[in-house]
Design a protein around this motif. Structure first.
Motif, mmCIF file in Angstrom:
data_model
loop_
_atom_site.group_PDB
_atom_site.id
_atom_site.type_symbol
_atom_site.label_atom_id
_atom_site.label_comp_id
_atom_site.label_asym_id
_atom_site.label_seq_id
_atom_site.Cartn_x
_atom_site.Cartn_y
_atom_site.Cartn_z
ATOM 1 N N THR A 25 -36.616 -24.984 4.482
ATOM 2 C CA THR A 25 -35.548 -25.957 4.265
ATOM 3 C C THR A 25 -34.844 -26.401 5.535
ATOM 4 O OG1 THR A 25 -33.922 -24.205 3.888
ATOM 5 C CG2 THR A 25 -35.071 -25.071 1.950
ATOM 6 N N ASP A 26 -35.183 -25.815 6.685
ATOM 7 C CA ASP A 26 -34.455 -26.161 7.906
ATOM 8 C C ASP A 26 -35.066 -27.313 8.679
ATOM 9 O OD1 ASP A 26 -36.657 -25.113 9.182
ATOM 10 O OD2 ASP A 26 -35.620 -23.416 10.046
ATOM 11 N N GLY A 27 -36.293 -27.705 8.329
ATOM 12 C CA GLY A 27 -36.942 -28.812 9.010
ATOM 13 C C GLY A 27 -37.587 -28.458 10.336
ATOM 14 N N LEU A 28 -37.508 -27.197 10.748
ATOM 15 C CA LEU A 28 -38.117 -26.776 12.010
ATOM 16 C C LEU A 28 -39.526 -26.256 11.759
ATOM 17 C CD1 LEU A 28 -35.096 -24.858 13.572
ATOM 18 C CD2 LEU A 28 -35.894 -27.151 14.153
ATOM 19 N N PRO A 29 -40.429 -26.449 12.707
ATOM 20 C CA PRO A 29 -41.789 -25.945 12.532
ATOM 21 C C PRO A 29 -41.844 -24.430 12.721
ATOM 22 C CG PRO A 29 -41.558 -26.935 14.693
ATOM 23 C CD PRO A 29 -40.264 -27.185 13.959
ATOM 24 N N GLY A 30 -42.874 -23.825 12.166
ATOM 25 C CA GLY A 30 -43.084 -22.398 12.345
ATOM 26 C C GLY A 30 -42.443 -21.580 11.253
ATOM 27 N N GLU A 31 -42.700 -20.302 11.329
ATOM 28 C CA GLU A 31 -42.145 -19.377 10.339
ATOM 29 C C GLU A 31 -41.369 -18.285 11.052
ATOM 30 O OE1 GLU A 31 -44.850 -17.972 7.409
ATOM 31 O OE2 GLU A 31 -45.900 -19.878 7.281
ATOM 32 N N GLU A 32 -40.527 -17.640 10.305
ATOM 33 C CA GLU A 32 -39.709 -16.574 10.857
ATOM 34 C C GLU A 32 -39.804 -15.365 9.945
ATOM 35 O OE1 GLU A 32 -35.697 -17.025 12.971
ATOM 36 O OE2 GLU A 32 -35.138 -16.597 10.922
ATOM 37 N N GLY A 33 -39.731 -14.192 10.528
ATOM 38 C CA GLY A 33 -39.706 -12.973 9.725
ATOM 39 C C GLY A 33 -38.300 -12.717 9.212
ATOM 40 N N THR A 34 -38.157 -11.637 8.489
ATOM 41 C CA THR A 34 -36.818 -11.262 8.041
ATOM 42 C C THR A 34 -36.029 -10.789 9.255
ATOM 43 O OG1 THR A 34 -37.584 -9.029 7.483
ATOM 44 C CG2 THR A 34 -37.559 -10.662 5.714
ATOM 45 N N PHE A 35 -34.743 -11.077 9.243
ATOM 46 C CA PHE A 35 -33.879 -10.827 10.392
ATOM 47 C C PHE A 35 -33.159 -9.504 10.170
ATOM 48 C CE2 PHE A 35 -30.495 -12.217 13.416
ATOM 49 C CZ PHE A 35 -31.328 -12.587 14.456
ATOM 50 N N LEU A 47 -37.048 2.478 17.951
ATOM 51 C CA LEU A 47 -36.565 1.165 18.363
ATOM 52 C C LEU A 47 -36.850 0.117 17.298
ATOM 53 C CD1 LEU A 47 -37.665 1.145 22.105
ATOM 54 C CD2 LEU A 47 -35.395 1.627 21.166
ATOM 55 N N LEU A 48 -35.984 -0.881 17.257
ATOM 56 C CA LEU A 48 -36.113 -1.998 16.324
ATOM 57 C C LEU A 48 -36.275 -3.299 17.093
ATOM 58 C CD1 LEU A 48 -33.213 -1.103 13.887
ATOM 59 C CD2 LEU A 48 -35.653 -1.088 13.332
ATOM 60 N N ALA A 49 -36.952 -4.240 16.462
ATOM 61 C CA ALA A 49 -37.068 -5.586 17.005
ATOM 62 C C ALA A 49 -36.001 -6.463 16.361
ATOM 63 C CB ALA A 49 -38.461 -6.144 16.724
ATOM 64 N N GLU A 50 -36.070 -7.736 16.653
ATOM 65 C CA GLU A 50 -35.150 -8.715 16.091
ATOM 66 C C GLU A 50 -35.502 -9.038 14.645
ATOM 67 O OE1 GLU A 50 -33.500 -12.957 17.705
ATOM 68 O OE2 GLU A 50 -35.612 -12.520 18.023
ATOM 69 N N GLU A 51 -36.799 -9.109 14.360
ATOM 70 C CA GLU A 51 -37.291 -9.490 13.043
ATOM 71 C C GLU A 51 -38.413 -8.557 12.626
ATOM 72 O OE1 GLU A 51 -38.707 -13.521 13.198
ATOM 73 O OE2 GLU A 51 -37.004 -14.171 14.395
ATOM 74 N N ILE A 52 -38.766 -8.660 11.352
ATOM 75 C CA ILE A 52 -39.917 -7.921 10.845
ATOM 76 C C ILE A 52 -40.684 -8.814 9.884
ATOM 77 C CG2 ILE A 52 -38.667 -6.847 8.942
ATOM 78 C CD1 ILE A 52 -40.407 -4.324 9.574
ATOM 79 N N ASP A 53 -41.992 -8.730 9.961
ATOM 80 C CA ASP A 53 -42.826 -9.467 9.014
ATOM 81 C C ASP A 53 -42.709 -8.766 7.668
ATOM 82 O OD1 ASP A 53 -45.226 -10.025 7.384
ATOM 83 O OD2 ASP A 53 -45.834 -11.214 9.115
ATOM 84 N N PRO A 54 -42.230 -9.472 6.631
ATOM 85 C CA PRO A 54 -41.997 -8.813 5.343
ATOM 86 C C PRO A 54 -43.276 -8.372 4.638
ATOM 87 C CG PRO A 54 -41.687 -11.168 5.124
ATOM 88 C CD PRO A 54 -41.910 -10.888 6.585
ATOM 89 N N VAL A 55 -44.408 -8.920 5.042
ATOM 90 C CA VAL A 55 -45.671 -8.556 4.403
ATOM 91 C C VAL A 55 -46.342 -7.392 5.121
ATOM 92 C CG1 VAL A 55 -47.971 -9.395 3.779
ATOM 93 C CG2 VAL A 55 -45.991 -10.902 3.536
#
Length: 95
Positions: free
Chosen positions: A9-19, A55-63
């Motif tokens: 819904t944001d109109g930006l290309p690409g995908e993002e993981g869970t934050f 350690l943790l990253a910024e995001e994680i792939d939910p799948v």
């Protein structure tokens, strides 16, 4: 796990993981609202995403569970600590 925003819904290309920071905020908010069990469930889900040295990253792939984005990410760690503190305080008040 919580998305920072929905890529569809944001109109930006690409995908993002869970934050992870947003997910930590959810755990903290649940604790502040008195839903300690759900807060712990969300907290444990995030804590389970740590790598072998904690350690943790910024995001994680939910799948796949793959850590994505900036690594290591201080905001994720700070969010986890704040959520843990909020859960601890909520448990203390409930006792």
């Amino acid at each position: 796990m919580v998305y920072r925003y929905l890529a569809t819904t944001d109109g930006l290309p690409g995908e993002e993981g869970t934050f992870l920071l947003c997910t930590c905020w959810l755990a903290q908010a649940l604790a502040l609202a008195g839903d300690i069990e759900e807060a712990r469930t969300v907290f444990e889900r995030v804590a389970g995403c740590m790598n072998d040295v904690g350690l943790l990253a910024e995001e994680i792939d939910p799948v796949t569970g793959e850590l994505l984005g900036n690594f290591p990410q201080a905001f994720s760690h700070i969010g986890l600590v704040n959520a843990a503190w909020a859960i601890h305080q909520a448990q203390s008040r409930a006792a």
